[in-house]
Design an enzyme around this catalytic site. Structure first.
Site, PDB file in Angstrom:
ATOM      1  N   ASP A  77       0.858  -1.195   0.000  1.00  0.00           N
ATOM      2  CA  ASP A  77       0.000   0.000   0.000  1.00  0.00           C
ATOM      3  C   ASP A  77       0.887   1.236   0.000  1.00  0.00           C
ATOM      4  O   ASP A  77       1.972   1.233   0.592  1.00  0.00           O
ATOM      5  CB  ASP A  77      -0.928   0.006   1.223  1.00  0.00           C
ATOM      6  CG  ASP A  77      -2.187   0.832   0.984  1.00  0.00           C
ATOM      7  OD1 ASP A  77      -3.281   0.241   0.937  1.00  0.00           O
ATOM      8  OD2 ASP A  77      -2.070   2.084   0.830  1.00  0.00           O
ATOM      9  N   ASP A  82       3.912   2.254  -4.120  1.00  0.00           N
ATOM     10  CA  ASP A  82       3.040   2.994  -5.036  1.00  0.00           C
ATOM     11  C   ASP A  82       3.002   2.167  -6.318  1.00  0.00           C
ATOM     12  O   ASP A  82       4.020   2.049  -7.010  1.00  0.00           O
ATOM     13  CB  ASP A  82       3.631   4.387  -5.289  1.00  0.00           C
ATOM     14  CG  ASP A  82       2.840   5.177  -6.328  1.00  0.00           C
ATOM     15  OD1 ASP A  82       1.963   4.589  -7.003  1.00  0.00           O
ATOM     16  OD2 ASP A  82       3.113   6.384  -6.471  1.00  0.00           O
ATOM     17  N   TYR A  85     -11.860   7.354 -14.681  1.00  0.00           N
ATOM     18  CA  TYR A  85     -11.881   6.117 -13.869  1.00  0.00           C
ATOM     19  C   TYR A  85     -12.493   4.973 -14.660  1.00  0.00           C
ATOM     20  O   TYR A  85     -11.941   3.869 -14.718  1.00  0.00           O
ATOM     21  CB  TYR A  85     -12.679   6.403 -12.594  1.00  0.00           C
ATOM     22  CG  TYR A  85     -12.887   5.233 -11.658  1.00  0.00           C
ATOM     23  CD1 TYR A  85     -11.885   4.832 -10.777  1.00  0.00           C
ATOM     24  CD2 TYR A  85     -14.111   4.551 -11.627  1.00  0.00           C
ATOM     25  CE1 TYR A  85     -12.094   3.784  -9.894  1.00  0.00           C
ATOM     26  CE2 TYR A  85     -14.323   3.501 -10.747  1.00  0.00           C
ATOM     27  CZ  TYR A  85     -13.307   3.121  -9.879  1.00  0.00           C
ATOM     28  OH  TYR A  85     -13.517   2.073  -9.007  1.00  0.00           O
ATOM     29  N   LYS A 122     -10.603   1.511 -15.725  1.00  0.00           N
ATOM     30  CA  LYS A 122     -11.107   0.189 -15.310  1.00  0.00           C
ATOM     31  C   LYS A 122     -11.452  -0.675 -16.522  1.00  0.00           C
ATOM     32  O   LYS A 122     -11.308  -1.903 -16.470  1.00  0.00           O
ATOM     33  CB  LYS A 122     -12.313   0.354 -14.385  1.00  0.00           C
ATOM     34  CG  LYS A 122     -11.968   0.938 -13.018  1.00  0.00           C
ATOM     35  CD  LYS A 122     -11.049   0.018 -12.222  1.00  0.00           C
ATOM     36  CE  LYS A 122     -10.968   0.427 -10.747  1.00  0.00           C
ATOM     37  NZ  LYS A 122     -10.076  -0.452  -9.970  1.00  0.00           N
TER      38      LYS A 122
HETATM   39  N1  LIG Z   1     -15.795   0.986  -2.930  1.00  0.00           N
HETATM   40  C1  LIG Z   1     -16.483   0.943  -4.069  1.00  0.00           C
HETATM   41  O1  LIG Z   1     -17.660   1.338  -4.133  1.00  0.00           O
HETATM   42  C2  LIG Z   1     -15.848   0.374  -5.324  1.00  0.00           C
HETATM   43  C3  LIG Z   1     -16.665   0.141  -6.429  1.00  0.00           C
HETATM   44  C4  LIG Z   1     -16.095  -0.370  -7.592  1.00  0.00           C
HETATM   45  C5  LIG Z   1     -14.736  -0.646  -7.632  1.00  0.00           C
HETATM   46  N2  LIG Z   1     -13.975  -0.416  -6.541  1.00  0.00           N
HETATM   47  C6  LIG Z   1     -12.543  -0.730  -6.621  1.00  0.00           C
HETATM   48  O2  LIG Z   1     -12.157  -1.537  -5.532  1.00  0.00           O
HETATM   49  C7  LIG Z   1     -10.812  -1.254  -5.184  1.00  0.00           C
HETATM   50  C8  LIG Z   1     -10.721  -0.901  -3.711  1.00  0.00           C
HETATM   51  O3  LIG Z   1     -11.558   0.192  -3.469  1.00  0.00           O
HETATM   52  P1  LIG Z   1     -11.891   0.661  -1.989  1.00  0.00           P
HETATM   53  O4  LIG Z   1     -13.194   1.362  -2.068  1.00  0.00           O
HETATM   54  O5  LIG Z   1     -11.719  -0.458  -1.036  1.00  0.00           O
HETATM   55  O6  LIG Z   1     -10.743   1.767  -1.813  1.00  0.00           O
HETATM   56  P2  LIG Z   1     -10.101   2.458  -0.522  1.00  0.00           P
HETATM   57  O7  LIG Z   1      -9.816   3.857  -0.932  1.00  0.00           O
HETATM   58  O8  LIG Z   1     -10.898   2.229   0.697  1.00  0.00           O
HETATM   59  O9  LIG Z   1      -8.702   1.693  -0.408  1.00  0.00           O
HETATM   60  C9  LIG Z   1      -7.755   1.820  -1.418  1.00  0.00           C
HETATM   61  C10 LIG Z   1      -6.378   1.534  -0.857  1.00  0.00           C
HETATM   62  O10 LIG Z   1      -5.455   1.657  -1.952  1.00  0.00           O
HETATM   63  C11 LIG Z   1      -4.342   2.404  -1.516  1.00  0.00           C
HETATM   64  N3  LIG Z   1      -3.726   3.078  -2.661  1.00  0.00           N
HETATM   65  C12 LIG Z   1      -4.169   4.188  -3.306  1.00  0.00           C
HETATM   66  N4  LIG Z   1      -3.320   4.533  -4.272  1.00  0.00           N
HETATM   67  C13 LIG Z   1      -2.328   3.608  -4.258  1.00  0.00           C
HETATM   68  C14 LIG Z   1      -1.148   3.442  -5.008  1.00  0.00           C
HETATM   69  N5  LIG Z   1      -0.817   4.295  -5.990  1.00  0.00           N
HETATM   70  N6  LIG Z   1      -0.353   2.387  -4.727  1.00  0.00           N
HETATM   71  C15 LIG Z   1      -0.681   1.531  -3.740  1.00  0.00           C
HETATM   72  N7  LIG Z   1      -1.764   1.644  -2.974  1.00  0.00           N
HETATM   73  C16 LIG Z   1      -2.574   2.689  -3.224  1.00  0.00           C
HETATM   74  C17 LIG Z   1      -4.893   3.379  -0.494  1.00  0.00           C
HETATM   75  O11 LIG Z   1      -3.880   3.859   0.356  1.00  0.00           O
HETATM   76  C18 LIG Z   1      -5.927   2.524   0.213  1.00  0.00           C
HETATM   77  O12 LIG Z   1      -5.377   1.827   1.308  1.00  0.00           O
HETATM   78  C19 LIG Z   1     -10.357  -0.139  -6.129  1.00  0.00           C
HETATM   79  O13 LIG Z   1      -9.718  -0.715  -7.251  1.00  0.00           O
HETATM   80  C20 LIG Z   1     -11.657   0.500  -6.550  1.00  0.00           C
HETATM   81  O14 LIG Z   1     -11.547   1.167  -7.780  1.00  0.00           O
HETATM   82  C21 LIG Z   1     -14.486   0.092  -5.369  1.00  0.00           C
END
Ligand SMILES: NC(=O)c1ccc[n+]([C@@H]2O[C@H](COP(=O)([O-])OP(=O)(O)OC[C@H]3O[C@@H](n4cnc5c(N)ncnc54)[C@H](O)[C@@H]3O)[C@@H](O)[C@H]2O)c1
Length: 271
Positions: free
Chosen positions: A50, A76, A170, A174
């Site tokens: 992370d 990252d 986004y 995706k």
């Molecule tokens: N939550 C939703 O509604 C939703 C819906 C569709 C897709 N998603 C996808 O699910 C995944 C997780 O989403 P979430 O809602 O749990 O997100 P979140 O923001 O709660 O967690 C994301 C994590 O990724 C880390 N992160 C961000 N940029 C980074 C980087 N450059 N390198 C490494 N780590 C990095 C952040 O520090 C964080 O810990 C993502 O790919 C998101 O696009 C989420």
């Protein structure tokens, strides 16, 4: 290389990751955190990558408290050197990488008509390029080990249907993740590597909260998903519900599944 599972095993053993080592990116929060915790419960040794190392360390402690094995690595995913270092750390600690769950993504809404090229680029750099870099490094390590492996990329239902407006960058990133998933599944099947994606619908997480934060960007949340009754299950998902789908696709339980995009979205695509 075809890895043939035991066909007369009617136990739940194929749903386990016992003896396997997994990398989960974005594991400091939300879906990544739930995935890392579930993988550890399923017996995997887990490397939590992370950009927010403090958040990843908290999850490592949660896993350790529950009796699991985990390591936090600051990474990252848009930076190739950091991605390589994460895999090197995983190999150094656990000797192998059998599973990659690529969960991290950039989470920010941009007004379509005012988005700068730089804002477009950062989205692609993290969400598309970062996923590619992690996937390619996993494939490299798995091919060298010669025992196959599984990759689960986390995409979004927004990749196949717009759900909220002002997320064009986004959605496109995706959609790229989906295409990479199919391409890698086709290209590396001969090495015993299965590649699938989970496409979450709206899921309760800090990241989802950020997408809904209109205070900074002045970008309101509107679009198809905001229409009443769109989500047939009539609530947001919890991160663990995404993690269970990710575990299934990562584990030997899905041994005949590759190149699939599994939407975990409470029926929103049907409505
Ligand atoms: N939550 C939703 O509604 C939703 C819906 C569709 C897709 N998603 C996808 O699910 C995944 C997780 O989403 P979430 O809602 O749990 O997100 P979140 O923001 O709660 O967690 C994301 C994590 O990724 C880390 N992160 C961000 N940029 C980074 C980087 N450059 N390198 C490494 N780590 C990095 C952040 O520090 C964080 O810990 C993502 O790919 C998101 O696009 C989420």
């Amino acid at each position: 290389m075809a890895i043939i599972p035991e066909h007369k095993d009617y136990s739940l053993a194929p749903f386990s990751l016992e003896g396997q080592s997994a990398i989960v990116t974005g594991s400091g929060s939300g879906i990544g955190r739930a995935t890392a915790r579930l993988f550890a419960s399923a017996g995997a040794k887990v490397v939590l990558g992370d950009i927010d190392i403090a958040a990843a360390r908290v999850v490592v402690d949660e896993i350790a408290d529950a009796g699991g094995a985990a390591l936090a690595v600051e990474c990252d995913i848009s930076d190739e050197a950091q991605v390589k270092a994460m895999f090197a750390a995983a190999l150094g600690e656990y000797g192998q990488v059998d599973v990659l769950a690529s969960v991290a993504a950039y989470r920010k809404k941009h007004d379509t008509m005012r988005m700068s090229p730089e804002e477009w680029d950062i989205m692609q750099a993290v969400t598309a390029r970062g996923t590619f870099l992690c996937m390619r490094e996993a494939i490299r390590v798995m091919r060298e080990a010669g025992v196959g492996g599984t990759i689960v990329n986390v995409s979004s239902v927004a990749s196949i249907r717009p759900v909220v407006f002002n997320s064009m960058d986004y959605d496109a990133a995706k959609a790229g993740v989906n295409a990479m998933t199919l391409a890698a599944a086709a290209e590396f099947a001969e090495h015993g590597i299965r590649v699938n994606a989970v496409l979450p619908g709206g899921t309760n997480s800090a990241g989802a909260g950020k997408m809904g934060d209109t205070s900074v960007e002045q970008v309101s949340i509107h679009g198809p998903i905001t229409q009443p009754g769109r989500v047939l299950v009539d609530r947001m998902a919890e991160p663990i519900e995404q993690a269970r789908a990710i575990l299934f696709l990562a584990s030997p339980a899905s041994s005949y599944i590759t190149g699939q995009l599994l939407a975990v979205e409470g029926g929103v695509l049907l409505s």
